[in-house]
Design an enzyme around this catalytic site. Structure first.
Site, PDB file in Angstrom:
ATOM      1  N   THR A 127       0.893  -1.181   0.063  1.00 41.52           N
ATOM      2  CA  THR A 127       0.015  -0.012   0.012  1.00 41.52           C
ATOM      3  C   THR A 127       0.921   1.186  -0.154  1.00 41.52           C
ATOM      4  OG1 THR A 127      -1.780  -1.278   1.223  1.00 41.52           O
ATOM      5  CG2 THR A 127      -2.022   1.102   1.235  1.00 41.52           C
ATOM      6  N   ASP A 167       1.676  -7.345  -4.376  1.00 41.94           N
ATOM      7  CA  ASP A 167       1.093  -7.485  -2.869  1.00 41.94           C
ATOM      8  C   ASP A 167       1.976  -8.582  -2.316  1.00 41.94           C
ATOM      9  OD1 ASP A 167      -1.950  -6.931  -1.855  1.00 41.94           O
ATOM     10  OD2 ASP A 167      -0.895  -8.786  -0.964  1.00 41.94           O
ATOM     11  N   SER A 168       1.935  -8.069  -1.140  1.00 39.13           N
ATOM     12  CA  SER A 168       2.764  -9.235  -0.283  1.00 39.13           C
ATOM     13  C   SER A 168       2.380 -10.338  -0.097  1.00 39.13           C
ATOM     14  CB  SER A 168       3.348  -8.388   1.247  1.00 39.13           C
ATOM     15  OG  SER A 168       2.709  -8.408   2.056  1.00 39.13           O
ATOM     16  N   SER A 169       0.971 -10.647  -0.181  1.00 31.00           N
ATOM     17  CA  SER A 169       0.415 -11.952  -0.137  1.00 31.00           C
ATOM     18  C   SER A 169       1.175 -12.874  -0.941  1.00 31.00           C
ATOM     19  CB  SER A 169      -0.973 -12.140   0.039  1.00 31.00           C
ATOM     20  OG  SER A 169      -1.462 -11.279  -0.990  1.00 31.00           O
ATOM     21  N   THR A 225       2.522  -4.981   4.345  1.00 34.27           N
ATOM     22  CA  THR A 225       2.533  -5.474   5.443  1.00 34.27           C
ATOM     23  C   THR A 225       2.174  -6.836   6.089  1.00 34.27           C
ATOM     24  OG1 THR A 225       0.191  -4.537   6.034  1.00 34.27           O
ATOM     25  CG2 THR A 225       2.269  -3.148   6.411  1.00 34.27           C
ATOM     26  N   ASP A 226       1.386  -7.701   5.059  1.00 32.94           N
ATOM     27  CA  ASP A 226       0.594  -8.797   5.372  1.00 32.94           C
ATOM     28  C   ASP A 226       1.895  -9.630   5.559  1.00 32.94           C
ATOM     29  OD1 ASP A 226      -1.726  -7.890   4.952  1.00 32.94           O
ATOM     30  OD2 ASP A 226      -2.084  -8.468   3.209  1.00 32.94           O
TER      31      ASP A 226
HETATM   32  N1  ASP Z   1      -2.071  -6.302   1.025  1.00 31.20           N
HETATM   33  C1  ASP Z   1      -0.990  -5.548   1.198  1.00 31.20           C
HETATM   34  C2  ASP Z   1       0.263  -6.157   1.232  1.00 31.20           C
HETATM   35  O1  ASP Z   1       0.663  -6.629   2.203  1.00 31.20           O
HETATM   36  C3  ASP Z   1      -1.350  -4.727   2.605  1.00 31.20           C
HETATM   37  C4  ASP Z   1      -0.276  -3.585   2.729  1.00 31.20           C
HETATM   38  O2  ASP Z   1       0.446  -3.183   2.026  1.00 31.20           O
HETATM   39  O3  ASP Z   1      -0.277  -3.252   4.085  1.00 31.20           O
HETATM   40  O4  ASP Z   1       0.901  -6.160   0.295  1.00 31.20           O
END
Ligand code: ASP
Length: 203
Positions: free
Chosen positions: A17, A60-62, A92-93
């Site tokens: 994000t 996206d980190s997932s 963050t994920d």
């Molecule tokens: N889904 C996002 C990710 O982990 C959430 C974030 O950036 O905080 O890439």
């Protein structure tokens, strides 16, 4: 090697994000080009830091896999002598997983590697992460370890968990003290910051 007058930091953007902004027409979040970082975060220009950016294809980190961990470790190793510190911007994920992996991969690390990101507006997180990555005393890094910097706190990376996708203070460290708290200035919790060996050998 002579210590540089101005700290230099390499920022590696992986996605998440923090690197997105709403499309003016649709309002949908879309990644922006991180090479325009000073336009997006003008305050960075006021820091006394030479900043260079490597823009990876944002994900996206997932969707992170160990390949990204290897790519990050290689980038840090290959640029290790040219910079005083490193900032990795990451969703963050799975940030705790990637930052923990890097903490075990970067053997003999004596420079800061600071992961950060955001769940909404990451301006403060980014600026603080760059300041901590650049911080030196007597030519040595103040925080020579892999950390997560989030919502005014600095954590040892491999002790963190993401505990909330809703609250701004998304991370916590349940079994190790916080390494720094950020207010008007940064208060380092020095007794708990890792000290590398005086001559740690090659990374
Ligand atoms: N889904 C996002 C990710 O982990 C959430 C974030 O950036 O905080 O890439």
């Amino acid at each position: 090697m002579e210590p540089r007058a101005k700290s230099s930091v390499l920022l590696i953007y992986t996605g998440g994000t923090i690197g997105m902004k709403p499309d003016p027409e649709t309002g949908v979040l879309a990644p922006f080009d991180f090479s325009t970082i000073y336009d997006e975060f003008p305050y960075l220009g006021k820091l006394d830091v030479e900043l260079e950016v490597i823009n990876l294809t944002p994900i996206d980190s997932s969707n992170v896999t160990p390949e990204l961990w290897c790519e990050l470790a290689r980038l840090i190793r290959d640029n290790y002598d040219a910079y005083d510190g490193f900032v990795v911007l990451h969703g963050t994920d799975t940030m705790s997983y990637s930052a923990s992996a890097l903490s075990f991969m970067l053997v003999n690390l004596a420079r800061p590697v600071i992961f950060s990101g955001s769940q909404i507006d990451g301006r403060e997180n980014l600026i603080t992460a760059v300041e901590i990555a650049a911080a030196r005393e007597g030519g040595r890094a103040v925080v020579p370890e892999v950390c997560i910097c989030f919502q005014n706190k600095l954590f040892r990376a491999n002790r963190t968990t993401k505990h909330s996708a809703e609250q701004l203070n998304a991370f916590r460290s349940d079994n190790y003290p916080i390494l720094a708290e950020v207010g008007v200035s940064i208060h380092y919790n020095r007794p708990f910051i890792r000290r590398p060996a005086p001559d740690p050998g090659p990374l």
